[in-house]
Write an enzyme that holds these catalytic residues in place. Structure first.
Site, PDB file in Angstrom:
ATOM      1  N   CYS A 156      24.071  49.442  74.356  1.00  0.00           N
ATOM      2  CA  CYS A 156      24.565  48.062  74.222  1.00  0.00           C
ATOM      3  C   CYS A 156      26.024  47.953  74.666  1.00  0.00           C
ATOM      4  CB  CYS A 156      24.400  47.551  72.791  1.00  0.00           C
ATOM      5  SG  CYS A 156      22.692  47.384  72.272  1.00  0.00           S
ATOM      6  N   ALA A 157      26.374  48.720  75.694  1.00  0.00           N
ATOM      7  CA  ALA A 157      27.712  48.647  76.292  1.00  0.00           C
ATOM      8  C   ALA A 157      27.543  48.855  77.797  1.00  0.00           C
ATOM      9  CB  ALA A 157      28.633  49.699  75.692  1.00  0.00           C
TER      10      ALA A 157
END
Length: 403
Positions: free
Chosen positions: A345-346
């Site tokens: 999630c980056a």
């Protein structure tokens, strides 16, 4: 854990950055409350009264954990993402939010009027980039920054950034989801106006999170969840509502009592612990891990900042020529080691780090990164098994190949 080979081994959980295991303090607090579990607030019965007392006691324990100041509030949320979205909804009109693109999506996506900066290559560069950005901002401003990267484990220079932000009249919110499990998080020491973190990363996996900090913006904003508890008085016609003040304003509906109590219990336990000794133990494990991985051919540790910077117990690797998802699956099935593969999630940051591992890695089609993360309960032999297993997998032709 029973391996695919039929052998039984102790499972090595090295995915703390996603969800940390439940510690006894959290489990005991929940178990002790279950016989008295009831609705929070307003109930007259003994179950409701007990539950209300325990819920508010948990709030006090969290407030102490973060060093809440006079005028601060602690709002219970579902997780860090929920907490940061709550603050994003409460920003005064026209607020500019400054955020680096190395953030977790929870701290990258919610903000309106976003001034996004490239992830810097050093702490000094981060401070310089923030000051340059603030020179152009007019009106209210907020810096949203991580305390420690969920991808690299690198600790950000939060206090230095906060000092610059405050010099320009801006506020600071710290995504402490990865920092809080590894290091004390004190609002004053960090120079933060707000902190957000999650129970499930802090050894209290019962679905609670926290937004702690200054109450003025929160008290002036419409309720995050309109409904029971958020309203003090409701009239007979639409729009006739007097909203509650304080944390209740944004905690509409029946709250997650068990999550709050579990989180409060862990905060209290960590408050009593020797955090310096825990830090020393973690750094010893981190050195053991990084030294071991440096001897594994084909494993390339990645980092956003150059040089030696403080880190928490998180290390990510590029594996040129290998599908990290395949490698992670084989580590679990064949060796009983749980890690994480992907982009965590980056996405902007992991794409950059994968590319920085070398053109060969990109040309070979490396898919994402492999992340190893640890904390309380991790043993030396967990680290050693991971290093040995990864060395074996990467040395076998096709063992972690794509396709």
């Amino acid at each position: 854990m029973r391996l695919g080979t039929g052998e039984t081994v102790r499972f090595a959980h090295l995915d703390h950055a996603a969800s940390a295991p439940c510690v006894r303090a959290a489990a005991d607090a929940v178990q002790g409350l279950l016989p008295w579990y009831g609705s929070v607030h307003r109930g007259a019965g003994i179950r409701s009264q007990t539950s209300t007392l325990e819920y508010e006691r948990a709030r006090d324990l969290v407030a102490a954990f973060v060093g809440a100041r006079t005028g601060d509030t602690v709002v219970f949320t579902r997780n860090t993402t929920d907490a940061l979205n709550l603050l994003a909804r409460a920003l005064p009109p026209g607020t500019t939010t400054i955020v680096f693109d190395g953030e977790h999506h929870a701290n990258l996506l919610p903000w309106p009027r976003q001034h996004r900066l490239p992830c810097p290559d050093s702490p000094d560069a981060a401070v310089a980039a923030l000051e340059e950005a603030l020179r152009t901002v007019r009106g209210p401003a907020l810096l949203a920054v991580t305390g420690a990267s969920n991808v690299t484990g690198e600790v950000w220079p939060v206090r230095r950034l906060a000092d610059v932000a405050h010099a320009y009249g801006a506020r600071v919110v710290v995504d402490a989801a990865q920092l809080a499990p590894h290091s004390p998080v004190d609002l004053t020491a960090l120079g933060a106006d707000y902190l957000a973190f999650s129970g499930h990363k802090l050894y209290a996996p019962f679905g609670a999170g926290v937004l702690a900090g200054r109450c003025d913006w929160l008290d002036a904003a419409p309720p995050y969840l309109a409904g029971g508890g958020a309203s003090a008085v409701v009239g007979d016609r639409p729009g006739e509502v007097t909203w509650a003040e304080g944390a209740a304003r944004h905690e509409g509906g029946t709250p997650n009592l068990l999550g709050a109590v579990a989180l409060g219990a862990v905060c209290a336990a960590l408050g009593r612990a020797d955090r310096a000794a825990l830090h020393e133990r973690e750094q010893s494990l981190l050195t053991r891990l990084r030294d071991g991985l440096a001897r594994v051919p084909g494993a390339v540790e990645v980092g956003a900042f150059g040089g030696a910077v403080p880190r928490v117990g998180i290390v990510s690797l590029a594996l040129p020529g290998h599908d990290t998802a395949v490698v992670a699956a084989r580590l679990a099935d064949r060796y009983g080691v749980g890690v994480r593969a992907g982009q965590f999630c980056a996405h902007p940051l992991t794409r950059r780090l994968t590319a920085s591992a070398g053109a060969a890695a990109c040309e070979a089609g490396a898919i994402g990164l492999l992340r190893v993360s640890f904390g309380l309960g991790t043993r030396d032999d967990d680290i050693d098994r991971l290093v040995h297993a990864l060395g074996e997998l990467l040395s076998r032709p096709g063992a972690g190949s794509q396709g």
